[in-house]
Motif scaffolding. Structure first.
Motif, PDB file in Angstrom:
ATOM      1  N   HIS A 139     -59.500  13.447  11.182  1.00  0.00           N
ATOM      2  CA  HIS A 139     -58.954  12.839  10.039  1.00  0.00           C
ATOM      3  C   HIS A 139     -59.116  11.468  10.256  1.00  0.00           C
ATOM      4  O   HIS A 139     -60.369  10.943  10.453  1.00  0.00           O
ATOM      5  N   PHE A 170     -77.627  19.840   5.900  1.00  0.00           N
ATOM      6  CA  PHE A 170     -76.642  18.737   5.317  1.00  0.00           C
ATOM      7  C   PHE A 170     -76.953  18.738   3.784  1.00  0.00           C
ATOM      8  O   PHE A 170     -75.616  18.498   3.260  1.00  0.00           O
ATOM      9  N   HIS A 197     -66.817  15.942   4.300  1.00  0.00           N
ATOM     10  CA  HIS A 197     -65.146  15.596   3.733  1.00  0.00           C
ATOM     11  C   HIS A 197     -64.761  16.752   3.097  1.00  0.00           C
ATOM     12  O   HIS A 197     -65.694  17.606   2.644  1.00  0.00           O
ATOM     13  N   ARG A 206     -69.779  18.226  16.198  1.00  0.00           N
ATOM     14  CA  ARG A 206     -69.913  17.966  14.892  1.00  0.00           C
ATOM     15  C   ARG A 206     -70.510  16.663  14.747  1.00  0.00           C
ATOM     16  O   ARG A 206     -70.213  15.535  15.523  1.00  0.00           O
TER      17      ARG A 206
HETATM   18  C1  SDX Z   1     -60.973  11.340   6.808  1.00  0.00           C
HETATM   19  O1  SDX Z   1     -58.834  13.965   3.040  1.00  0.00           O
HETATM   20  C2  SDX Z   1     -59.051  12.866   3.179  1.00  0.00           C
HETATM   21  O2  SDX Z   1     -59.087  12.208   2.183  1.00  0.00           O
HETATM   22  C3  SDX Z   1     -59.535  12.098   4.456  1.00  0.00           C
HETATM   23  C4  SDX Z   1     -60.064  10.497   4.641  1.00  0.00           C
HETATM   24  C5  SDX Z   1     -58.810   9.802   4.129  1.00  0.00           C
HETATM   25  O3  SDX Z   1     -59.239   8.607   3.490  1.00  0.00           O
HETATM   26  O4  SDX Z   1     -57.762   9.999   4.141  1.00  0.00           O
HETATM   27  O5  SDX Z   1     -61.139  10.743   3.680  1.00  0.00           O
HETATM   28  C6  SDX Z   1     -60.203  10.294   5.817  1.00  0.00           C
HETATM   29  O6  SDX Z   1     -60.444  12.174   7.399  1.00  0.00           O
HETATM   30  C7  SDX Z   1     -62.612  11.531   6.419  1.00  0.00           C
HETATM   31  C8  SDX Z   1     -63.274  12.512   7.188  1.00  0.00           C
HETATM   32  C9  SDX Z   1     -63.117  12.073   8.923  1.00  0.00           C
HETATM   33  N1  SDX Z   1     -63.775  13.375   9.895  1.00  0.00           N
HETATM   34  C10 SDX Z   1     -64.751  13.229  10.545  1.00  0.00           C
HETATM   35  O7  SDX Z   1     -65.488  12.550  10.111  1.00  0.00           O
HETATM   36  C11 SDX Z   1     -64.863  14.402  11.378  1.00  0.00           C
HETATM   37  C12 SDX Z   1     -66.365  15.147  11.088  1.00  0.00           C
HETATM   38  N2  SDX Z   1     -66.337  15.912   9.616  1.00  0.00           N
HETATM   39  C13 SDX Z   1     -65.938  17.574   9.722  1.00  0.00           C
HETATM   40  O8  SDX Z   1     -65.035  17.612  11.046  1.00  0.00           O
HETATM   41  C14 SDX Z   1     -65.627  17.811   8.483  1.00  0.00           C
HETATM   42  O9  SDX Z   1     -66.467  17.535   7.679  1.00  0.00           O
HETATM   43  C15 SDX Z   1     -64.461  17.866   7.611  1.00  0.00           C
HETATM   44  C16 SDX Z   1     -63.086  18.007   8.781  1.00  0.00           C
HETATM   45  C17 SDX Z   1     -64.011  16.320   7.421  1.00  0.00           C
HETATM   46  C18 SDX Z   1     -64.222  18.512   6.590  1.00  0.00           C
HETATM   47  O10 SDX Z   1     -64.536  19.803   7.285  1.00  0.00           O
HETATM   48  P1  SDX Z   1     -64.640  21.203   6.237  1.00  0.00           P
HETATM   49  O11 SDX Z   1     -63.520  21.104   5.448  1.00  0.00           O
HETATM   50  O12 SDX Z   1     -65.046  22.408   7.077  1.00  0.00           O
HETATM   51  O13 SDX Z   1     -65.837  20.836   5.280  1.00  0.00           O
HETATM   52  P2  SDX Z   1     -66.752  21.577   4.342  1.00  0.00           P
HETATM   53  O14 SDX Z   1     -65.966  22.610   3.983  1.00  0.00           O
HETATM   54  O15 SDX Z   1     -67.331  20.748   3.521  1.00  0.00           O
HETATM   55  O16 SDX Z   1     -67.840  22.253   5.173  1.00  0.00           O
HETATM   56  C19 SDX Z   1     -68.933  22.768   4.744  1.00  0.00           C
HETATM   57  C20 SDX Z   1     -69.752  23.422   5.978  1.00  0.00           C
HETATM   58  C21 SDX Z   1     -68.865  24.185   7.083  1.00  0.00           C
HETATM   59  O17 SDX Z   1     -69.801  25.104   7.425  1.00  0.00           O
HETATM   60  P3  SDX Z   1     -69.799  26.610   7.055  1.00  0.00           P
HETATM   61  O18 SDX Z   1     -68.379  26.919   7.281  1.00  0.00           O
HETATM   62  O19 SDX Z   1     -70.071  26.585   5.329  1.00  0.00           O
HETATM   63  O20 SDX Z   1     -70.842  27.228   7.880  1.00  0.00           O
HETATM   64  O21 SDX Z   1     -70.389  22.130   6.671  1.00  0.00           O
HETATM   65  C22 SDX Z   1     -69.886  22.319   8.039  1.00  0.00           C
HETATM   66  C23 SDX Z   1     -68.524  23.045   8.064  1.00  0.00           C
HETATM   67  O22 SDX Z   1     -68.533  23.732   9.294  1.00  0.00           O
HETATM   68  N3  SDX Z   1     -69.586  21.101   8.496  1.00  0.00           N
HETATM   69  C24 SDX Z   1     -70.100  20.091   9.430  1.00  0.00           C
HETATM   70  C25 SDX Z   1     -69.666  19.066   9.224  1.00  0.00           C
HETATM   71  N4  SDX Z   1     -68.890  18.834   8.476  1.00  0.00           N
HETATM   72  C26 SDX Z   1     -68.726  20.311   7.949  1.00  0.00           C
HETATM   73  N5  SDX Z   1     -71.384  20.605  10.157  1.00  0.00           N
HETATM   74  C27 SDX Z   1     -71.746  19.567  10.957  1.00  0.00           C
HETATM   75  N6  SDX Z   1     -71.111  18.320  11.118  1.00  0.00           N
HETATM   76  C28 SDX Z   1     -70.237  17.837  10.425  1.00  0.00           C
HETATM   77  N7  SDX Z   1     -69.505  16.771  10.452  1.00  0.00           N
END
Ligand code: SDX
Length: 392
Positions: free
Chosen positions: A229, A318, A270, A264
């Motif tokens: 987050h 991606f 997101h 990651r």
């Molecule tokens: C913020 O909610 C908000 O509004 C938050 C925020 C705010 O202003 O309050 O916007 C602020 O928290 C922004 C996010 C910051 N976090 C990061 O940048 C950390 C890196 N990102 C990941 O940890 C991830 O993207 C999340 C936690 C943000 C979201 O994860 P999800 O819910 O798993 O995302 P998804 O469902 O879109 O993922 C789809 C696929 C998944 O793989 P499969 O299960 O389909 O095989 O993509 C993968 C995920 O594992 N994936 C990634 C990835 N993010 C998602 N793979 C590699 N690198 C990444 N960063």
């Protein structure tokens, strides 16, 4: 079609319910605050004006804006005993640990505005929190580096005052570069609110129990801290430093796609956006402006970030997963260029997001509400009889 949903009050927790504050269209990368697009606010407004909008639902006229800014300015100082509170922290405490403690403790210093049934108390607490967060954030930094705390200078603008408290000292008080102050203000603005994300939902849930506003905002700070987050901006800088050179990018992109690897790409992906995070676009432009102003346009981190973005946006993994840069991808590069250390990045995020947490808290408790009580899908044992110790 308006992006809101109805809910069954008897079941879904109060924390996740209708709101008029912010609208996100994740598929198309749209973010509106009270109907105004974030890129227009970032270009034409400023942080305190956006605070007024989020809290009151309309942009202020000149008189309303001046009165609001004066109100916030009058609350920038903290009680002197907060200085002793900070001195109780280990000098090496993470600034977010200090912020969780300091903001939660504010209710013990400002107990004259914690009656949440009193609209005037709610208003004063909201102003106190928005006004004091930069002061407390700067105190975290000063305690961390062993320098004396700087008092706010109320002749300065909100972001300018913050940079003054961060980098000024009683011996000299360097002029704050207006380009950096504007960039800092824009960083606060871009983090102001984002619908019901993890930390905002935490604040709403805490607020639904009737906890005082300072305690609720402290709960939001705690939830924001995690790297998934608000802690992602700090993690992005660590990742870019680890990549070290554009020649290493392909290796890290491959690691990020490897399900067996916990790595990651920080700053990518997101929970809601399946398109560009509109804040990331504005942050990238601001990044270019700040680095140009500081003669750092050839900053190797920026080159790695831009090349990483290009590669990731063309990579089938991606593209298929709809992973785009989010608000955290470029913000850290700007903050580093301004001179802010990485362990202060999430504190900056919390400072900007305070108004969003307060707006959601205030929206919820000013209407009829019930305590949030999320239910679970139970997957444990069916009922069974106790087994005495000698029978186990
Ligand atoms: C913020 O909610 C908000 O509004 C938050 C925020 C705010 O202003 O309050 O916007 C602020 O928290 C922004 C996010 C910051 N976090 C990061 O940048 C950390 C890196 N990102 C990941 O940890 C991830 O993207 C999340 C936690 C943000 C979201 O994860 P999800 O819910 O798993 O995302 P998804 O469902 O879109 O993922 C789809 C696929 C998944 O793989 P499969 O299960 O389909 O095989 O993509 C993968 C995920 O594992 N994936 C990634 C990835 N993010 C998602 N793979 C590699 N690198 C990444 N960063």
């Amino acid at each position: 079609s308006k992006g809101y949903f109805t809910y069954d009050p008897g079941f879904v927790s109060t924390a996740a319910c209708e709101s008029k504050i912010t609208f996100i269209d994740g598929a198309n990368g749209v973010l509106l605050h009270r109907g105004y697009p974030i890129d227009q606010l970032a270009e034409h407004s400023d942080y305190l004006e956006t605070c007024y909008l989020l809290l009151n639902g309309e942009l202020p006229n000149a008189e309303e804006k001046k009165s609001f800014v004066d109100m916030i300015t009058n609350h920038t100082m903290v009680q002197e005993s907060m200085a002793r509170f900070f001195r109780g922290f280990h000098y090496n405490a993470h600034p977010m640990a200090m912020m969780c403690g300091a903001v939660g403790a504010l209710s013990s210093f400002y107990h004259d505005s914690i009656d949440i049934t009193n609209p005037e108390h709610r208003r004063i607490s909201a102003h106190r929190l928005i006004a004091k967060m930069p002061t407390l954030a700067a105190m975290c930094y000063k305690h961390h580096i062993g320098q004396p705390f700087m008092y706010p200078n109320n002749k300065l603008g909100y972001a300018e005052n913050f940079l003054h408290m961060m980098f000024g000292t009683p011996c000299d008080d360097p002029e704050v570069n207006p380009v950096l102050a504007r960039a800092m203000d824009k960083i606060f603005l871009l983090h102001a609110d984002h619908e019901q994300n993890a930390s905002t939902s935490t604040v709403r849930l805490a607020g639904s129990s009737g906890a005082n506003p300072f305690a609720c905002i402290a709960s939001g700070i705690t939830a924001l801290w995690g790297p998934a987050h608000g802690g992602a901006n700090e993690a992005v800088l660590k990742m870019l430093d680890e990549i070290g050179d554009v020649s290493n990018i392909d290796k890290y992109v491959a690691k990020a796609k490897d399900k067996s690897d916990p790595f990651r790409l920080m700053g990518f992906g997101h929970r809601v956006y399946k398109n560009f995070d509109p804040r990331a676009k504005v942050m990238k432009e601001s990044c270019d402006e700040v680095l140009r102003e500081l003669g750092l346009e050839n900053d190797p981190l920026l080159a790695i970030a831009k090349r990483l973005e290009e590669i990731a946006l063309e990579d089938p993994y991606f593209v298929e997963k709809k992973l785009y840069p989010n608000v955290d991808f470029y913000s850290g590069i700007i903050m580093k260029a301004i001179g802010i250390p990485t362990d202060m990045f999430t504190v900056i995020f919390a400072t900007g997001r305070t108004v969003g947490w307060i707006a959601h808290w205030s929206e919820m408790i000013s209407e009829t509400y019930k305590i949030g009580r999320p239910r679970q899908l139970y997957t444990g044992y069916d009922q069974r009889d106790f087994v005495p110790l000698d029978k186990r």
